[in-house]
Design a protein around this motif. Sequence first.
Motif, short mmCIF file in Angstrom:
data_model
loop_
_atom_site.label_atom_id
_atom_site.label_comp_id
_atom_site.label_asym_id
_atom_site.label_seq_id
_atom_site.Cartn_x
_atom_site.Cartn_y
_atom_site.Cartn_z
N GLU A 85 0.82 -1.21 0.00
CA GLU A 85 0.00 0.00 0.00
C GLU A 85 0.86 1.26 0.00
O GLU A 85 0.45 2.31 -0.51
CB GLU A 85 -0.93 -0.01 1.23
CG GLU A 85 -2.03 1.02 1.14
CD GLU A 85 -3.08 0.85 2.23
OE1 GLU A 85 -3.04 1.64 3.19
OE2 GLU A 85 -3.90 -0.09 2.12
N ALA A 113 -1.85 2.74 -5.23
CA ALA A 113 -2.74 1.80 -5.93
C ALA A 113 -2.20 1.53 -7.32
O ALA A 113 -2.01 2.46 -8.11
CB ALA A 113 -4.15 2.39 -6.01
N SER A 125 -0.54 8.28 -2.09
CA SER A 125 -1.76 8.60 -1.35
C SER A 125 -2.89 9.01 -2.31
O SER A 125 -4.03 8.56 -2.19
CB SER A 125 -1.47 9.73 -0.36
OG SER A 125 -2.65 10.15 0.28
N LEU A 139 -4.42 6.02 -4.13
CA LEU A 139 -5.34 5.23 -3.31
C LEU A 139 -6.71 5.90 -3.26
O LEU A 139 -7.75 5.24 -3.34
CB LEU A 139 -4.77 5.06 -1.90
CG LEU A 139 -3.54 4.16 -1.79
CD1 LEU A 139 -2.87 4.31 -0.43
CD2 LEU A 139 -3.91 2.69 -2.03
#
Length: 527
Positions: free
Chosen positions: A47, A51, A494, A497
């Motif tokens: 993670e 993504a 970030s 995601l």
Amino acid sequence: MNSFTEVIGLLNDEQGRDALTGMVRGIEREALRIEPSGDLATDKHPESLGAALTNSRITTDYSESLLEFITPVHQNIDDLLTDLTQTHAFTVRNIGQQQLWPVSMPCYVGDVADIPIADYGSSNVGQLKRLYRKGLTYRYGALMQIISGVHFNFSVSQALWDRLYEASDKQLSRDEFISESYFGLIRNYRRQVWVLPYLFGASPALCSSFIKDQPTTHPFKQLGKGTLYLPYATSLRMSDLGYTNKEQERLNISYNSLAEYLTGIQAAIKMPSAKFEAIGVKVDGEYRQLNANVLQIENEFYSPIRAKRVTQEGEKPSEALARAGVEYVEVRALDVNPFSSVGIDAQQIRFLDLFLLHCLLSPSPKSTPAEEAEISQNLNAVILEGRKPGLMLSRHGQPIAMQSWLHQLFDELSSVAKLLDGGEQGDYHTTLAHWLAAVDDPSKTLSGQILTELLSTQRDHSYWVKDLAQTYYQELMDYPLAADVEQAYRQAASDSLQAQAQLEAQSTVSFDQYVSDYFAEPKLEAV
């Protein structure tokens, strides 16, 4: 059609040289994540890297374990390699003790069922990407899909197109001229693609676990406990052990024009396959593949070079080409270079510049079925026996010693180097001298260096690669990654995601309907 010498003469002034040097490049490098033991990492895509579906710089290819690093385009080679190195450095800082496998052929894989197919989340586009990969598993097996490569994206400047178009007969529009010229480059590249595995092929050996129970007619020799190699091989990755699709052998996709290419791709996507039909598309309510055609989607067509254009949202590659023509080419015949922590180096990039410009600036007649057979035979010969003394190839139906052909090519490449360097010496001349040494001494090719190392030390390939992985892990951990650069990567992770979460929230159409809409009849007409 102007000769190569005439085109070089046309560009032999300050403006011409500036137009030539305005080319831009991008790199896509694939690398398996491995555990410190050397085994394949089978956990989820970290993670901390963002993504895979929506991060433009760090994604995955076939497997959760198979990372892909993508650079933006750069005009400066040092900037390009710095960008790629920073992506690698950020990655190794964010995968714990795991390392990157620095060669094309996979590490030891015990059970292929343990190879995790890439997961892109629950959005329809994410499910489609995963199902496509699931189809690849059913069709060809998972092991073939975790082979790594380096893709090199290349385009020339608008100023160069201005010069070349002005010198043309102007029977085509400028946009048509650009597309057809890129297809001329592609045809010439295919005629001489064997040069790349000869110089840059870096998979003459592999771990015997890769063969497993596959029948093979290759006369492998054994080294150590589990290394198989062919004495004169350059790139087993490009052989029938690597990226192959027997079903695609009946496709007749022409590179003689953009229009013919698009027609061929569309026919291939619709061509049924009895072999793939036997797998089933949806069995007991669960999809196994996107469809039972020879190609599920265009990306399944294996080719050592592709004509490309950046796609708009929801657009397929062929639709982008039909909309606005060819924007760049993607070279796909490069093994991962194990002598570089990022899989490619500046000497290779400069040679690719020279080689691709030569392909573009040389006359490029239409290809015939006989020539296509010759292209295939030459490539296969160099892949399996490229360093064999006295190797003969075929050119225009006539036998020619590979070394003689290479010397003729290098003589012409020196004309391009002279323009790019603005004289008789410079970086491109240095590059030519570097690789000319490998023409005269096959042990100086990448594959030759690898086999010399393995045979002189009598080490298993996997142990040698594992040591390299550890060395590059430390090198990348020690790389001076600036705080603002690291923060930009964290922010991109970030943001990606968040973007994936938004896509998943917006997916309102059923997946069945989404697949049906995806394969709705496109309206393709080349510009």
